[in-house]
Scaffold this motif. Structure first.
Motif, PDB file in Angstrom:
ATOM      1  N   GLY A   1       0.784  -1.226   0.000  1.00 12.98           N
ATOM      2  CA  GLY A   1       0.000   0.000   0.000  1.00 12.98           C
ATOM      3  C   GLY A   1       0.814   1.273   0.000  1.00 12.98           C
ATOM      4  O   GLY A   1       2.036   1.263   0.084  1.00 12.98           O
ATOM      5  N   PRO A   2       0.108   2.411  -0.083  1.00 14.51           N
ATOM      6  CA  PRO A   2       0.762   3.714  -0.234  1.00 14.51           C
ATOM      7  C   PRO A   2       1.106   4.428   1.067  1.00 14.51           C
ATOM      8  O   PRO A   2       1.584   5.548   1.032  1.00 14.51           O
ATOM      9  CB  PRO A   2      -0.292   4.509  -1.018  1.00 14.51           C
ATOM     10  CG  PRO A   2      -1.593   3.949  -0.532  1.00 14.51           C
ATOM     11  CD  PRO A   2      -1.353   2.487  -0.282  1.00 14.51           C
ATOM     12  N   GLY A   3       0.870   3.826   2.214  1.00 13.78           N
ATOM     13  CA  GLY A   3       1.135   4.510   3.481  1.00 13.78           C
ATOM     14  C   GLY A   3       2.616   4.781   3.698  1.00 13.78           C
ATOM     15  O   GLY A   3       3.489   4.100   3.140  1.00 13.78           O
ATOM     16  N   TYR A   4       2.909   5.766   4.532  1.00 14.78           N
ATOM     17  CA  TYR A   4       4.283   6.171   4.792  1.00 14.78           C
ATOM     18  C   TYR A   4       4.702   5.744   6.197  1.00 14.78           C
ATOM     19  O   TYR A   4       3.865   5.500   7.073  1.00 14.78           O
ATOM     20  CB  TYR A   4       4.433   7.684   4.615  1.00 14.78           C
ATOM     21  CG  TYR A   4       4.057   8.132   3.210  1.00 14.78           C
ATOM     22  CD1 TYR A   4       4.917   7.903   2.143  1.00 14.78           C
ATOM     23  CD2 TYR A   4       2.837   8.752   2.961  1.00 14.78           C
ATOM     24  CE1 TYR A   4       4.575   8.283   0.854  1.00 14.78           C
ATOM     25  CE2 TYR A   4       2.486   9.133   1.675  1.00 14.78           C
ATOM     26  CZ  TYR A   4       3.355   8.898   0.626  1.00 14.78           C
ATOM     27  OH  TYR A   4       3.002   9.265  -0.650  1.00 14.78           O
TER      28      TYR A   4
ATOM     29  N   PRO B   1      -2.630   1.708  -9.183  1.00 15.82           N
ATOM     30  CA  PRO B   1      -3.704   1.211 -10.057  1.00 15.82           C
ATOM     31  C   PRO B   1      -3.325   1.008 -11.517  1.00 15.82           C
ATOM     32  O   PRO B   1      -3.947   0.198 -12.201  1.00 15.82           O
ATOM     33  CB  PRO B   1      -4.779   2.298  -9.920  1.00 15.82           C
ATOM     34  CG  PRO B   1      -4.544   2.905  -8.578  1.00 15.82           C
ATOM     35  CD  PRO B   1      -3.059   2.887  -8.389  1.00 15.82           C
ATOM     36  N   CYS B   2      -2.335   1.730 -12.019  1.00 16.91           N
ATOM     37  CA  CYS B   2      -1.973   1.552 -13.435  1.00 16.91           C
ATOM     38  C   CYS B   2      -1.407   0.163 -13.709  1.00 16.91           C
ATOM     39  O   CYS B   2      -1.338  -0.258 -14.864  1.00 16.91           O
ATOM     40  CB  CYS B   2      -0.979   2.620 -13.887  1.00 16.91           C
ATOM     41  SG  CYS B   2       0.727   2.359 -13.368  1.00 16.91           S
ATOM     42  N   THR B   3      -1.011  -0.547 -12.664  1.00 15.65           N
ATOM     43  CA  THR B   3      -0.404  -1.867 -12.845  1.00 15.65           C
ATOM     44  C   THR B   3      -1.326  -2.821 -13.592  1.00 15.65           C
ATOM     45  O   THR B   3      -0.871  -3.599 -14.440  1.00 15.65           O
ATOM     46  CB  THR B   3      -0.011  -2.464 -11.489  1.00 15.65           C
ATOM     47  OG1 THR B   3       0.984  -1.629 -10.880  1.00 15.65           O
ATOM     48  CG2 THR B   3       0.552  -3.872 -11.635  1.00 15.65           C
ATOM     49  N   ASP B   4      -2.618  -2.784 -13.309  1.00 14.61           N
ATOM     50  CA  ASP B   4      -3.558  -3.671 -14.000  1.00 14.61           C
ATOM     51  C   ASP B   4      -3.513  -3.469 -15.506  1.00 14.61           C
ATOM     52  O   ASP B   4      -3.429  -4.427 -16.274  1.00 14.61           O
ATOM     53  CB  ASP B   4      -4.982  -3.424 -13.483  1.00 14.61           C
ATOM     54  CG  ASP B   4      -5.357  -4.345 -12.339  1.00 14.61           C
ATOM     55  OD1 ASP B   4      -4.610  -5.310 -12.083  1.00 14.61           O
ATOM     56  OD2 ASP B   4      -6.380  -4.084 -11.688  1.00 14.61           O
ATOM     57  N   ALA B   5      -3.564  -2.203 -15.929  1.00 17.79           N
ATOM     58  CA  ALA B   5      -3.556  -1.902 -17.359  1.00 17.79           C
ATOM     59  C   ALA B   5      -2.221  -2.286 -17.998  1.00 17.79           C
ATOM     60  O   ALA B   5      -2.184  -2.837 -19.107  1.00 17.79           O
ATOM     61  CB  ALA B   5      -3.847  -0.421 -17.584  1.00 17.79           C
ATOM     62  N   VAL B   6      -1.137  -2.008 -17.290  1.00 18.98           N
ATOM     63  CA  VAL B   6       0.189  -2.319 -17.836  1.00 18.98           C
ATOM     64  C   VAL B   6       0.377  -3.824 -17.974  1.00 18.98           C
ATOM     65  O   VAL B   6       0.906  -4.316 -18.975  1.00 18.98           O
ATOM     66  CB  VAL B   6       1.280  -1.699 -16.939  1.00 18.98           C
ATOM     67  CG1 VAL B   6       2.660  -2.100 -17.429  1.00 18.98           C
ATOM     68  CG2 VAL B   6       1.144  -0.184 -16.896  1.00 18.98           C
TER      69      VAL B   6
ATOM     70  N   GLU C   1      -0.331  -3.191  -4.885  1.00 16.92           N
ATOM     71  CA  GLU C   1       0.087  -2.683  -3.581  1.00 16.92           C
ATOM     72  C   GLU C   1       1.600  -2.625  -3.415  1.00 16.92           C
ATOM     73  O   GLU C   1       2.108  -2.106  -2.422  1.00 16.92           O
ATOM     74  CB  GLU C   1      -0.499  -3.568  -2.476  1.00 16.92           C
ATOM     75  CG  GLU C   1      -2.023  -3.624  -2.465  1.00 16.92           C
ATOM     76  CD  GLU C   1      -2.615  -2.357  -1.888  1.00 16.92           C
ATOM     77  OE1 GLU C   1      -2.328  -2.052  -0.725  1.00 16.92           O
ATOM     78  OE2 GLU C   1      -3.357  -1.670  -2.617  1.00 16.92           O
ATOM     79  N   ARG C   2       2.312  -3.181  -4.375  1.00 21.55           N
ATOM     80  CA  ARG C   2       3.781  -3.177  -4.332  1.00 21.55           C
ATOM     81  C   ARG C   2       4.305  -2.965  -5.748  1.00 21.55           C
ATOM     82  O   ARG C   2       3.553  -2.954  -6.716  1.00 21.55           O
ATOM     83  CB  ARG C   2       4.319  -4.492  -3.755  1.00 21.55           C
ATOM     84  CG  ARG C   2       3.896  -4.779  -2.318  1.00 21.55           C
ATOM     85  CD  ARG C   2       4.601  -6.028  -1.800  1.00 21.55           C
ATOM     86  NE  ARG C   2       4.279  -6.299  -0.405  1.00 21.55           N
ATOM     87  CZ  ARG C   2       3.297  -7.116  -0.004  1.00 21.55           C
ATOM     88  NH1 ARG C   2       2.553  -7.747  -0.908  1.00 21.55           N
ATOM     89  NH2 ARG C   2       3.076  -7.315   1.273  1.00 21.55           N
ATOM     90  N   ILE C   3       5.618  -2.823  -5.890  1.00 24.71           N
ATOM     91  CA  ILE C   3       6.224  -2.646  -7.205  1.00 24.71           C
ATOM     92  C   ILE C   3       6.057  -3.912  -8.036  1.00 24.71           C
ATOM     93  O   ILE C   3       6.291  -5.028  -7.551  1.00 24.71           O
ATOM     94  CB  ILE C   3       7.725  -2.314  -7.071  1.00 24.71           C
ATOM     95  CG1 ILE C   3       7.944  -1.018  -6.293  1.00 24.71           C
ATOM     96  CG2 ILE C   3       8.388  -2.251  -8.451  1.00 24.71           C
ATOM     97  CD1 ILE C   3       7.524   0.234  -7.006  1.00 24.71           C
ATOM     98  N   THR C   4       5.652  -3.725  -9.291  1.00 25.62           N
ATOM     99  CA  THR C   4       5.595  -4.819 -10.263  1.00 25.62           C
ATOM    100  C   THR C   4       6.609  -4.539 -11.354  1.00 25.62           C
ATOM    101  O   THR C   4       6.701  -3.422 -11.854  1.00 25.62           O
ATOM    102  CB  THR C   4       4.185  -4.934 -10.876  1.00 25.62           C
ATOM    103  OG1 THR C   4       3.246  -5.263  -9.847  1.00 25.62           O
ATOM    104  CG2 THR C   4       4.138  -6.007 -11.942  1.00 25.62           C
TER     105      THR C   4
END
Length: 284
Positions: free
Chosen positions: A100-103, A255-260, A275-278
């Motif tokens: 996720g995007p939390g810091y 969210p762009c990961t799905d399209a990519v 939620e993580r780097i792909t």
């Protein structure tokens, strides 16, 4: 209450420079007890004045220790040395980072070291297909380094670089040549000031729309969902064109990961994960 302040005082006196997580925890506990540093105190505090004074003294000491720690890391970077103090802050594990995007406290360290200035003015390009800017959490950036195994022969291009966290940290920690492409002039100016202050000569920032930027030097491209819809489609048509003559890799977050991941000319090096780097690479 006095006993609690005394325990916090004792803990703070035993914290060394690299114990940034412990310092962050103590500061959080102080904030919960007496409020943040910027909170205006009422005329009659619920803490006795002596306890209030001691709590303030603890806060000042902790913040000074953190500032000295960040300064030491900056000096390593400015001298062109491997930033061992910074890398000591990174959790060394093969386990993936929290999703996720939390810091977290690692982002506080990165912020203290880079000292990036976020512009006060609103973005000049409020295109509905351009996504509101958020920096990639530091734990995901360092996980990206482990996944991609970048070297000085690589050139990273960050599409929608914002303030430049990814190109700057990549340049510092891997030696790869880096370029941040960003449409917002104020973000580009801030990123350039940061790179200059750290004496980084293998990172540059270009103010340009990603649909018209030059991708020819890139061996790996990074996207933290900077845009969507027709803009994302146009950028990926250009990336696909780049991949016709050579192998490129693409790292995504959000969210762009799905399209990519649905692009037929790409194959996954890691499982698709919003939620993580792909990490993906072009098919030969």
């Amino acid at each position: 209450m006095d006993q609690l302040i005394a325990r916090l005082d004792d803990e703070s006196s035993r914290l060394e420079g690299y114990q940034f997580r412990e310092r962050a925890d103590l500061l959080d506990r102080l904030d919960a007890l007496i409020g943040g540093a910027d909170v205006e105190r009422p005329a009659k505090s619920f803490l006795p004045s002596e306890s209030d004074r001691r709590a303030h003294s603890i806060r000042v000491r902790l913040e000074a220790a953190s500032a000295a720690f960040y300064r030491s890391i900056r000096e390593q970077i400015q001298l062109g040395e491997r930033p061992d103090l910074l890398l000591q802050c990174v959790h060394r594990s093969d386990e993936p980072p929290a999703p996720g995007p939390g810091y977290d406290s690692l982002d506080e360290v990165v912020s203290g070291v880079l000292q990036l200035e976020e512009p006060r003015e609103a973005p000049a390009h409020p295109d509905p297909e351009m996504v509101f800017y958020q920096p990639t959490p530091a734990r995901h950036i360092f996980h990206f380094f482990r996944l991609a195994q970048l070297s000085a022969s690589d050139t990273l291009i960050d599409l929608g670089a914002g303030l430049g966290h990814v190109p700057i940290l990549t340049s510092i920690c891997t030696g790869a040549r880096c370029e941040g492409i960003e449409v917002e002039a104020a973000y580009v100016a801030s990123a350039r000031r940061c790179a200059e202050s750290l004496n980084l000569n293998r990172v540059q920032f270009v103010q340009q729309d990603a649909r018209t930027a030059d991708f020819s030097a890139g061996s790996i491209f990074y996207l933290y969902t900077p845009f969507r819809g027709t803009i994302l489609d146009a950028v990926f048509r250009r990336l696909r064109h780049e991949a016709e003559g050579r192998t490129i890799r693409i790292a995504t977050f959000g969210p762009c990961t799905d399209a990519v991941a649905r692009e037929p000319w790409l194959e996954a090096e890691t499982p698709a994960d919003l939620e993580r780097i792909t990490l993906l690479s072009s098919r030969n």
